[in-house]
Design a protein around this motif. Structure first.
Motif, PDB file in Angstrom:
ATOM      1  N   LEU A  34       0.813  -1.219   0.000  1.00 10.26           N
ATOM      2  CA  LEU A  34       0.000   0.000   0.000  1.00 10.26           C
ATOM      3  C   LEU A  34       0.846   1.269   0.000  1.00 10.26           C
ATOM      4  O   LEU A  34       0.304   2.367  -0.108  1.00 10.26           O
ATOM      5  CB  LEU A  34      -0.935  -0.004   1.213  1.00 10.26           C
ATOM      6  CG  LEU A  34      -1.917  -1.171   1.269  1.00 10.26           C
ATOM      7  CD1 LEU A  34      -2.740  -1.111   2.532  1.00 10.26           C
ATOM      8  CD2 LEU A  34      -2.797  -1.214   0.042  1.00 10.26           C
ATOM      9  N   THR A  35       2.156   1.134   0.103  1.00  8.11           N
ATOM     10  CA  THR A  35       3.040   2.299   0.145  1.00  8.11           C
ATOM     11  C   THR A  35       2.808   3.262  -1.017  1.00  8.11           C
ATOM     12  O   THR A  35       2.722   4.481  -0.800  1.00  8.11           O
ATOM     13  CB  THR A  35       4.515   1.859   0.229  1.00  8.11           C
ATOM     14  OG1 THR A  35       4.689   1.089   1.422  1.00  8.11           O
ATOM     15  CG2 THR A  35       5.460   3.043   0.242  1.00  8.11           C
ATOM     16  N   PRO A  36       2.679   2.777  -2.259  1.00  3.85           N
ATOM     17  CA  PRO A  36       2.426   3.725  -3.359  1.00  3.85           C
ATOM     18  C   PRO A  36       1.117   4.511  -3.183  1.00  3.85           C
ATOM     19  O   PRO A  36       1.057   5.698  -3.527  1.00  3.85           O
ATOM     20  CB  PRO A  36       2.364   2.832  -4.600  1.00  3.85           C
ATOM     21  CG  PRO A  36       3.120   1.606  -4.234  1.00  3.85           C
ATOM     22  CD  PRO A  36       2.887   1.410  -2.761  1.00  3.85           C
ATOM     23  N   LEU A  37       0.097   3.873  -2.614  1.00  5.98           N
ATOM     24  CA  LEU A  37      -1.170   4.572  -2.395  1.00  5.98           C
ATOM     25  C   LEU A  37      -1.050   5.614  -1.281  1.00  5.98           C
ATOM     26  O   LEU A  37      -1.638   6.691  -1.363  1.00  5.98           O
ATOM     27  CB  LEU A  37      -2.283   3.573  -2.075  1.00  5.98           C
ATOM     28  CG  LEU A  37      -2.647   2.604  -3.196  1.00  5.98           C
ATOM     29  CD1 LEU A  37      -3.648   1.561  -2.700  1.00  5.98           C
ATOM     30  CD2 LEU A  37      -3.182   3.346  -4.403  1.00  5.98           C
ATOM     31  N   VAL A  38      -0.282   5.278  -0.252  1.00  6.75           N
ATOM     32  CA  VAL A  38      -0.050   6.227   0.841  1.00  6.75           C
ATOM     33  C   VAL A  38       0.721   7.438   0.319  1.00  6.75           C
ATOM     34  O   VAL A  38       0.361   8.589   0.592  1.00  6.75           O
ATOM     35  CB  VAL A  38       0.702   5.553   2.014  1.00  6.75           C
ATOM     36  CG1 VAL A  38       1.097   6.565   3.073  1.00  6.75           C
ATOM     37  CG2 VAL A  38      -0.145   4.435   2.614  1.00  6.75           C
ATOM     38  N   ARG A  39       1.763   7.178  -0.454  1.00  4.69           N
ATOM     39  CA  ARG A  39       2.553   8.275  -1.029  1.00  4.69           C
ATOM     40  C   ARG A  39       1.724   9.127  -1.977  1.00  4.69           C
ATOM     41  O   ARG A  39       1.843  10.349  -1.993  1.00  4.69           O
ATOM     42  CB  ARG A  39       3.779   7.723  -1.743  1.00  4.69           C
ATOM     43  CG  ARG A  39       4.831   7.217  -0.789  1.00  4.69           C
ATOM     44  CD  ARG A  39       6.090   6.808  -1.517  1.00  4.69           C
ATOM     45  NE  ARG A  39       7.063   6.302  -0.566  1.00  4.69           N
ATOM     46  CZ  ARG A  39       7.884   5.301  -0.814  1.00  4.69           C
ATOM     47  NH1 ARG A  39       7.891   4.696  -1.982  1.00  4.69           N
ATOM     48  NH2 ARG A  39       8.733   4.900   0.108  1.00  4.69           N
ATOM     49  N   ALA A  40       0.887   8.479  -2.767  1.00  3.44           N
ATOM     50  CA  ALA A  40       0.031   9.214  -3.705  1.00  3.44           C
ATOM     51  C   ALA A  40      -0.933  10.127  -2.953  1.00  3.44           C
ATOM     52  O   ALA A  40      -1.161  11.274  -3.365  1.00  3.44           O
ATOM     53  CB  ALA A  40      -0.739   8.244  -4.595  1.00  3.44           C
ATOM     54  N   ALA A  57      -7.893   8.993  -1.365  1.00  2.00           N
ATOM     55  CA  ALA A  57      -8.338   8.446  -0.074  1.00  2.00           C
ATOM     56  C   ALA A  57      -9.238   7.232  -0.297  1.00  2.00           C
ATOM     57  O   ALA A  57      -9.148   6.238   0.437  1.00  2.00           O
ATOM     58  CB  ALA A  57      -9.059   9.516   0.731  1.00  2.00           C
ATOM     59  N   GLN A  58     -10.082   7.297  -1.320  1.00  2.00           N
ATOM     60  CA  GLN A  58     -10.965   6.170  -1.634  1.00  2.00           C
ATOM     61  C   GLN A  58     -10.148   4.958  -2.073  1.00  2.00           C
ATOM     62  O   GLN A  58     -10.411   3.836  -1.648  1.00  2.00           O
ATOM     63  CB  GLN A  58     -11.959   6.569  -2.731  1.00  2.00           C
ATOM     64  CG  GLN A  58     -12.996   5.498  -3.042  1.00  2.00           C
ATOM     65  CD  GLN A  58     -14.015   5.355  -1.938  1.00  2.00           C
ATOM     66  OE1 GLN A  58     -14.767   6.282  -1.647  1.00  2.00           O
ATOM     67  NE2 GLN A  58     -14.054   4.188  -1.286  1.00  2.00           N
ATOM     68  N   GLN A  59      -9.138   5.176  -2.911  1.00  2.00           N
ATOM     69  CA  GLN A  59      -8.296   4.071  -3.385  1.00  2.00           C
ATOM     70  C   GLN A  59      -7.552   3.401  -2.232  1.00  2.00           C
ATOM     71  O   GLN A  59      -7.494   2.168  -2.153  1.00  2.00           O
ATOM     72  CB  GLN A  59      -7.307   4.568  -4.441  1.00  2.00           C
ATOM     73  CG  GLN A  59      -7.977   4.924  -5.749  1.00  2.00           C
ATOM     74  CD  GLN A  59      -7.045   5.621  -6.720  1.00  2.00           C
ATOM     75  OE1 GLN A  59      -5.973   6.112  -6.352  1.00  2.00           O
ATOM     76  NE2 GLN A  59      -7.448   5.678  -7.981  1.00  2.00           N
ATOM     77  N   LEU A  60      -6.986   4.202  -1.333  1.00  2.00           N
ATOM     78  CA  LEU A  60      -6.284   3.632  -0.180  1.00  2.00           C
ATOM     79  C   LEU A  60      -7.261   2.871   0.713  1.00  2.00           C
ATOM     80  O   LEU A  60      -6.970   1.750   1.146  1.00  2.00           O
ATOM     81  CB  LEU A  60      -5.562   4.730   0.611  1.00  2.00           C
ATOM     82  CG  LEU A  60      -4.864   4.272   1.882  1.00  2.00           C
ATOM     83  CD1 LEU A  60      -3.796   3.209   1.591  1.00  2.00           C
ATOM     84  CD2 LEU A  60      -4.240   5.472   2.604  1.00  2.00           C
ATOM     85  N   SER A  61      -8.405   3.460   0.972  1.00  2.00           N
ATOM     86  CA  SER A  61      -9.417   2.795   1.815  1.00  2.00           C
ATOM     87  C   SER A  61      -9.869   1.488   1.199  1.00  2.00           C
ATOM     88  O   SER A  61      -9.959   0.467   1.891  1.00  2.00           O
ATOM     89  CB  SER A  61     -10.617   3.716   2.028  1.00  2.00           C
ATOM     90  OG  SER A  61     -10.225   4.884   2.695  1.00  2.00           O
ATOM     91  N   ASN A  62     -10.155   1.506  -0.099  1.00  2.00           N
ATOM     92  CA  ASN A  62     -10.588   0.280  -0.778  1.00  2.00           C
ATOM     93  C   ASN A  62      -9.539  -0.814  -0.656  1.00  2.00           C
ATOM     94  O   ASN A  62      -9.866  -1.976  -0.380  1.00  2.00           O
ATOM     95  CB  ASN A  62     -10.863   0.545  -2.263  1.00  2.00           C
ATOM     96  CG  ASN A  62     -12.121   1.352  -2.498  1.00  2.00           C
ATOM     97  OD1 ASN A  62     -12.886   1.641  -1.581  1.00  2.00           O
ATOM     98  ND2 ASN A  62     -12.330   1.743  -3.749  1.00  2.00           N
ATOM     99  N   ALA A  63      -8.284  -0.455  -0.863  1.00  2.00           N
ATOM    100  CA  ALA A  63      -7.201  -1.444  -0.796  1.00  2.00           C
ATOM    101  C   ALA A  63      -7.056  -2.012   0.614  1.00  2.00           C
ATOM    102  O   ALA A  63      -6.865  -3.226   0.792  1.00  2.00           O
ATOM    103  CB  ALA A  63      -5.891  -0.817  -1.266  1.00  2.00           C
ATOM    104  N   MET A  64      -7.159  -1.157   1.609  1.00  2.00           N
ATOM    105  CA  MET A  64      -7.049  -1.629   2.992  1.00  2.00           C
ATOM    106  C   MET A  64      -8.205  -2.555   3.344  1.00  2.00           C
ATOM    107  O   MET A  64      -8.008  -3.641   3.892  1.00  2.00           O
ATOM    108  CB  MET A  64      -7.031  -0.445   3.957  1.00  2.00           C
ATOM    109  CG  MET A  64      -5.754   0.349   3.941  1.00  2.00           C
ATOM    110  SD  MET A  64      -5.833   1.735   5.092  1.00  2.00           S
ATOM    111  CE  MET A  64      -6.009   0.854   6.639  1.00  2.00           C
TER     112      MET A  64
END
Length: 163
Positions: A34-40, A57-64
């Motif tokens: 998830l590091t790339p999503l956090v950085r993004a 934020a939606q992409q990171l949440s979905n992935a988590m």
């Protein structure tokens, strides 16, 4: 240590509170992925573009949430935090139902100065609200109380995402 409001809870809620307080960590599967999503999310927050921040934020949440195998939530990023003379609202979790997914609202600007919040503050707020969702969907708690365990779970997720 229990928070003061514990004394006013009904017996059933006290049991939920105690159970929540006992759970201090959530193991996020493959957090490094998830590091790339956090950085993004951090990068787009600097752009101050609300819709782009909401997408990230939606992409990171979905992935988590997919890693935890729980239902997804809808993320709404709003501009300036609502406030009173005593406090500002950083985020808000609203439960869903069979037809509507749960909703997380996160504000991107401070109430008084209208500045974009710091990345770590924004991420912690998002994780805080996601912890409410995980309390219901992953841990199957009947309610989501602010316990010491709750805040430790939030911190555990933050530490896994931000090395």
């Amino acid at each position: 240590m229990r928070y003061a409001y514990y004394a006013k809870l009904k017996a059933r809620d006290k049991a939920t509170y105690r159970h929540s307080d006992e759970i201090e960590k959530l193991e996020l599967p493959e957090p490094e992925a998830l590091t790339p999503l956090v950085r993004a999310l951090g990068a787009v927050l600097e752009s101050e573009h609300r819709a782009s921040i909401e997408r990230a934020a939606q992409q990171l949440s979905n992935a988590m949430l997919a890693r935890f195998r729980v239902p997804l939530v809808r993320i709404k990023v709003l501009s300036r935090r609502p406030s009173t003379s005593a406090s500002e609202l950083h985020g808000l979790y609203e439960t869903g139902d069979r037809r509507t997914p749960a909703l997380i609202k996160v504000w991107m600007r401070t109430a008084h100065h209208k500045r974009v919040v710091a990345f770590r503050t924004f991420l912690r707020t998002l994780l805080h609200e996601l912890c409410h969702h995980l309390d219901y969907e992953l841990l199957k708690l009947e309610d989501s109380f602010h316990t010491e365990g709750f805040f430790k779970r939030e911190s555990s997720l933050f530490k896994q995402l931000v090395a």
